[in-house]
Design a protein around this motif. Structure first.
Motif, short mmCIF file in Angstrom:
data_model
loop_
_atom_site.label_atom_id
_atom_site.label_comp_id
_atom_site.label_asym_id
_atom_site.label_seq_id
_atom_site.Cartn_x
_atom_site.Cartn_y
_atom_site.Cartn_z
N SER A 47 0.84 -1.20 0.00
CA SER A 47 0.00 0.00 0.00
C SER A 47 0.87 1.25 0.00
O SER A 47 0.52 2.25 -0.62
CB SER A 47 -0.95 0.00 1.20
N MET A 50 1.98 1.77 -3.55
CA MET A 50 0.88 2.29 -4.36
C MET A 50 0.65 3.77 -4.05
O MET A 50 0.41 4.56 -4.97
CB MET A 50 -0.41 1.50 -4.09
N ASN A 51 0.71 4.15 -2.79
CA ASN A 51 0.53 5.56 -2.42
C ASN A 51 1.62 6.42 -3.04
O ASN A 51 1.36 7.52 -3.50
CB ASN A 51 0.52 5.73 -0.90
N LYS A 53 3.21 5.82 -5.82
CA LYS A 53 2.93 5.94 -7.25
C LYS A 53 1.83 6.97 -7.51
O LYS A 53 1.91 7.75 -8.45
CB LYS A 53 2.52 4.59 -7.83
N LYS A 54 0.80 6.97 -6.65
CA LYS A 54 -0.28 7.93 -6.82
C LYS A 54 0.23 9.35 -6.62
O LYS A 54 -0.15 10.27 -7.34
CB LYS A 54 -1.41 7.64 -5.82
N LYS A 55 1.08 9.53 -5.63
CA LYS A 55 1.64 10.85 -5.38
C LYS A 55 2.46 11.31 -6.57
O LYS A 55 2.41 12.47 -6.95
CB LYS A 55 2.51 10.83 -4.12
N LYS A 57 2.01 10.53 -9.69
CA LYS A 57 1.09 10.90 -10.76
C LYS A 57 0.53 12.29 -10.52
O LYS A 57 0.39 13.09 -11.43
CB LYS A 57 -0.05 9.90 -10.87
N ARG A 58 0.17 12.57 -9.28
CA ARG A 58 -0.39 13.88 -8.96
C ARG A 58 0.62 14.99 -9.19
O ARG A 58 0.28 16.06 -9.65
CB ARG A 58 -0.87 13.90 -7.51
N HIS A 63 -3.59 14.95 -14.85
CA HIS A 63 -4.79 14.48 -14.15
C HIS A 63 -6.00 14.79 -15.01
O HIS A 63 -6.45 15.93 -15.08
CB HIS A 63 -4.90 15.18 -12.79
N SER A 65 -9.93 13.49 -15.98
CA SER A 65 -11.03 12.61 -15.62
C SER A 65 -12.11 12.75 -16.68
O SER A 65 -12.33 13.82 -17.23
CB SER A 65 -11.58 12.97 -14.24
#
Length: 113
Positions: A47, A50-51, A53-55, A57-58, A63, A65
């Motif tokens: 986890s 994964m966090n 990787k998300k950071k 991307k941000r 971004h 949608s």
């Protein structure tokens, strides 16, 4: 005296068996706890990865949608069915047919007081 010794030997054997069973039980519990703790640590590491990787991307700013957009034409089109609609049988509560059936039987089955 031999009866006393043999009964004690039987009791000793039973106690040894019970102790062996208890040791096996506690060994299973220890093994279960170790496995559970190992899995928890593994999931926490996953986890965190994964966090991270998300950071990333941000931070990149990419971004996007998807927001659905409907047009009036989407609702005014005539729907075309692939199959023809099902034809349902006529209702089973035909009173006229029931009356004919009663008359044909010849028996009056009405209950009156």
């Amino acid at each position: 005296m031999e009866n006393g010794k043999s009964s004690r030997n039987g009791e000793d054997e039973q106690e040894e068996e019970e102790e062996a069973k208890m040791e096996k039980f506690f060994a299973l519990i220890r093994s279960f706890r170790e496995t559970r703790n190992y899995r928890r640590k593994e999931l926490m590491n996953d986890s965190q990865v994964m966090n991270n990787k998300k950071k990333m991307k941000r931070v990149g700013g990419d971004h996007s949608s998807w927001v659905p957009k409907f047009e009036w034409e989407d609702f005014t089109k005539e729907v075309e069915f692939v199959r023809p609609p099902l034809i349902f049988p006529s209702p089973c509560n035909n009173k006229e047919k029931d009356k004919e059936d009663r008359e044909d039987s010849g028996l009056d089955l009405k209950l009156t007081l």
